[in-house]
Design an enzyme around this catalytic site. Structure first.
Site, short mmCIF file in Angstrom:
data_model
loop_
_atom_site.label_atom_id
_atom_site.label_comp_id
_atom_site.label_asym_id
_atom_site.label_seq_id
_atom_site.Cartn_x
_atom_site.Cartn_y
_atom_site.Cartn_z
N CYS A 64 0.85 -1.19 0.00
CA CYS A 64 0.00 0.00 0.00
C CYS A 64 0.88 1.22 0.00
O CYS A 64 2.10 1.11 0.02
CB CYS A 64 -0.97 -0.02 1.17
SG CYS A 64 -0.17 0.34 2.72
N ARG B 213 4.53 -3.83 3.49
CA ARG B 213 3.76 -4.42 4.57
C ARG B 213 3.46 -5.92 4.40
O ARG B 213 2.30 -6.32 4.32
CB ARG B 213 2.45 -3.64 4.79
CG ARG B 213 2.69 -2.16 5.00
CD ARG B 213 1.42 -1.40 5.26
NE ARG B 213 0.88 -1.64 6.58
CZ ARG B 213 -0.24 -1.06 7.05
NH1 ARG B 213 -0.92 -0.24 6.28
NH2 ARG B 213 -0.67 -1.32 8.26
C1 LIG Z 1 -4.86 -1.92 11.91
C2 LIG Z 1 -3.64 -1.51 12.66
O1 LIG Z 1 -3.51 -1.75 13.83
N1 LIG Z 1 -2.71 -0.82 11.95
C3 LIG Z 1 -1.54 -0.35 12.64
C4 LIG Z 1 -0.52 -1.46 12.69
O2 LIG Z 1 -0.25 -1.87 11.35
P1 LIG Z 1 0.52 -3.25 11.11
O3 LIG Z 1 0.20 -4.18 12.20
O4 LIG Z 1 0.24 -3.65 9.71
O5 LIG Z 1 2.02 -2.82 11.26
P2 LIG Z 1 3.19 -3.72 11.85
O6 LIG Z 1 3.42 -3.39 13.26
O7 LIG Z 1 2.89 -5.14 11.52
O8 LIG Z 1 4.41 -3.25 10.95
C5 LIG Z 1 5.66 -2.85 11.47
C6 LIG Z 1 6.74 -3.12 10.45
O9 LIG Z 1 6.93 -4.53 10.36
C7 LIG Z 1 6.85 -4.96 9.02
N2 LIG Z 1 6.27 -6.33 9.00
C8 LIG Z 1 5.13 -6.57 9.73
C9 LIG Z 1 4.58 -7.84 9.75
C10 LIG Z 1 5.19 -8.87 9.02
O10 LIG Z 1 4.73 -10.02 8.99
N3 LIG Z 1 6.31 -8.59 8.32
C11 LIG Z 1 6.87 -7.33 8.29
O11 LIG Z 1 7.89 -7.10 7.63
C12 LIG Z 1 5.95 -3.91 8.35
O12 LIG Z 1 6.11 -3.89 6.93
C13 LIG Z 1 6.41 -2.65 9.02
O13 LIG Z 1 7.57 -2.15 8.41
O14 LIG Z 1 0.67 -1.00 13.31
C14 LIG Z 1 1.33 0.07 12.60
C15 LIG Z 1 2.62 0.40 13.35
O15 LIG Z 1 2.33 0.94 14.59
C16 LIG Z 1 0.38 1.25 12.49
O16 LIG Z 1 0.98 2.21 11.66
C17 LIG Z 1 -0.96 0.85 11.89
O17 LIG Z 1 -1.88 1.91 12.02
C1 LIG Z 2 -1.70 2.82 8.76
C2 LIG Z 2 -2.86 2.87 9.42
O1 LIG Z 2 -3.86 1.96 9.34
P1 LIG Z 2 -3.91 0.57 8.57
O2 LIG Z 2 -2.93 -0.35 9.23
O3 LIG Z 2 -5.33 0.15 8.81
O4 LIG Z 2 -3.57 0.84 7.13
C3 LIG Z 2 -3.18 3.96 10.37
O5 LIG Z 2 -4.13 3.78 11.16
O6 LIG Z 2 -2.51 5.00 10.32
#
Ligand SMILES: CC(=O)N[C@H]1[C@@H](OP(=O)(O)OP(=O)(O)OC[C@H]2O[C@@H](n3ccc(=O)[nH]c3=O)[C@H](O)[C@@H]2O)O[C@H](CO)[C@@H](O)[C@@H]1O
Ligand SMILES: C=C(OP(=O)(O)O)C(=O)O
Length: 417
Positions: A116, A121
């Site tokens: 995205c 992600r």
């Molecule tokens: C719905 C929700 O709660 N969204 C939040 C959640 O997104 P979300 O849970 O998607 O974000 P993550 O904490 O997982 O991501 C942190 C980092 O880890 C990486 N990663 C993550 C999982 C994985 O399997 N592999 C990997 O490489 C991601 O690309 C990113 O660079 O936490 C983010 C970080 O605080 C916030 O910005 C988002 O708003």
């Molecule tokens: C990145 C965000 O949300 P999501 O993980 O739902 O895209 C956010 O809440 O800022």
């Protein structure tokens, strides 16, 4: 596509009621899949993402009733264990059905979320954790196909701290056979809120709020009632709006203890911030001072507040450095802010901002949720009119933002199309 038209220059004054947290409500709705009994939720925000999640759950057979901020889930007739691409592509948090479906029904088919605007992600850590718990996972034609007769407890160390990864594995672990230890777990307050609901449903979880969650799996979970925590990012966004436009605004139904770093930064910028049990008041007069920060996991500076603070820095006295460490492409708002007269340069993961004395309104385009919020804040501080296009991003995560802002004196209106 709706747009927001903002005429800048008004000081903000009055009260805003904060909604429940999007990032807590979404996993909590998925937790409804873990039981055949009713889960009664309150303080659920009225957002597109919440509607999308309810639609997704409904097509799986979840019955629900929604009345204002209350949602009652009834997972007694779940019969379709699939999250289709059409829904996952509009909301990445759909991946949160994977853990609960697999844990309760032994099977799930969930579309792989795509990349995205803010980064690629991937969900490899969700998959790695479920595999460690004995799931057989195959990726085919863009879908994760997962099976496990019964998940078994395991010690899982994720490569990085992941919020939804921790939530997915936690929801899988509560119904697994034996003990699961989640090391390097995310400590975000939204993870804690989910864990508290799971405990109310009969789960056995130790270490809540720490980076080591220890779960003793149980055979079954029961129904529960739960109020979603206030949205700390919505709170922070309105604090930044008041600091950028100037004025005196009190936020109600919120919490300051989960927003410490952002509040400290606002004080450094010159705002007077005072808080009581569930209110935060921000008073700002004069130009903000530039503040530098780097985003990190909780309890550090949240990446979801980076764009909004940048909107403050662009009109501040002095220069600042903002470093994004969580997502590789979360500076999409920079180009748009520069269209309003901001002076921001990007050097790798750092933005270097020289505060400008004035911004002038212009048409701008929202690229993601928090980028949209930063454009609104900048528009409030700019001279003349700012037209923010593609606000469907904003509607994903803010509950009637323009009404809340016009209620404190902002000149902002939705242009329907
Ligand atoms: C719905 C929700 O709660 N969204 C939040 C959640 O997104 P979300 O849970 O998607 O974000 P993550 O904490 O997982 O991501 C942190 C980092 O880890 C990486 N990663 C993550 C999982 C994985 O399997 N592999 C990997 O490489 C991601 O690309 C990113 O660079 O936490 C983010 C970080 O605080 C916030 O910005 C988002 O708003
Ligand atoms: C990145 C965000 O949300 P999501 O993980 O739902 O895209 C956010 O809440 O800022």
């Amino acid at each position: 596509m709706d747009k927001l038209l903002i005429t800048g220059g008004n000081r903000l004054s009055g009260e805003i009621i904060i909604s429940g947290a999007k990032n807590a409500a979404l996993p909590i709705l998925c937790a409804g899949l873990l039981t055949a009994e009713q889960v009664k939720l309150s303080n659920v925000p009225r957002l597109h993402d919440v509607s999308t999640m309810l639609k997704l759950l409904h097509q799986m057979g979840m019955r629900y009733e929604q009345d204002a901020d209350r949602v009652v889930l009834d997972g007694s007739a779940i019969d379709k264990l699939e999250a289709p691409y059409e829904m996952v592509k509009t909301m990445r948090a759909s991946i949160l059905v994977l853990g609960p479906l697999l844990a309760r029904f032994g099977e799930a088919k969930v579309s792989l979320p795509g990349g995205c605007a803010i980064g690629s992600r991937p969900v490899d850590q969700h998959i790695k954790g479920l595999q460690a718990m004995g799931a057989d996972i195959r990726i085919e034609a863009g879908y994760i196909h997962a099976r496990a007769k019964r998940l078994r407890g395991a010690r899982i160390v994720t490569d990085m701290i992941t919020v939804t990864g921790t939530e997915n594995l936690l929801m899988a672990a509560v119904l697994a056979d034996g003990e699961t230890v989640l090391e390097n777990a995310a400590r975000e307050p939204e993870v804690t809120d989910l864990a508290n609901l799971l405990v109310a449903m009969g789960a056995k979880i130790d270490g809540i709020g720490t980076d080591r969650l220890i779960v003793q799996g149980v055979d079954k979970l029961h129904g529960a009632a739960h109020a979603v925590i206030p949205d700390r990012i919505e709170t922070g966004t309105f604090l930044c709006a008041a600091a950028a436009a100037g004025g005196d605004v009190t936020l109600r139904n919120t919490r300051s203890d989960i927003l410490d770093v952002a509040i400290d930064k606002l004080r450094e910028a010159g705002a007077i911030v005072t808080s009581q049990a569930d209110t935060i008041r921000v008073q700002m007069s004069g130009r903000p001072k530039a503040v530098s920060f780097r985003t990190t996991e909780y309890p550090g500076f949240p990446t979801d507040m980076q764009a909004q603070f940048m909107a403050l820095d662009i009109i501040a006295e002095g220069s600042s450095h903002v470093t994004e460490t969580i997502f590789e492409n979360r500076f999409m708002h920079v180009q748009e802010l520069n269209r309003l007269g901001a002076r921001i340069e990007i050097d790798g993961h750092t933005a270097i901002i020289n505060g400008a004395e004035r911004l002038v309104g212009a048409p701008v385009m929202a690229t993601d949720l928090r980028a949209s919020a930063s454009l609104v804040i900048a528009g409030l501080a700019a001279e003349g009119q700012t037209l923010v296009d593609r606000i469907y991003h904003l509607d994903r995560g803010y509950d009637r933002m323009e009404l809340k802002l016009s209620g404190v004196g902002a000149n902002i209106q939705r242009i329907k199309s």
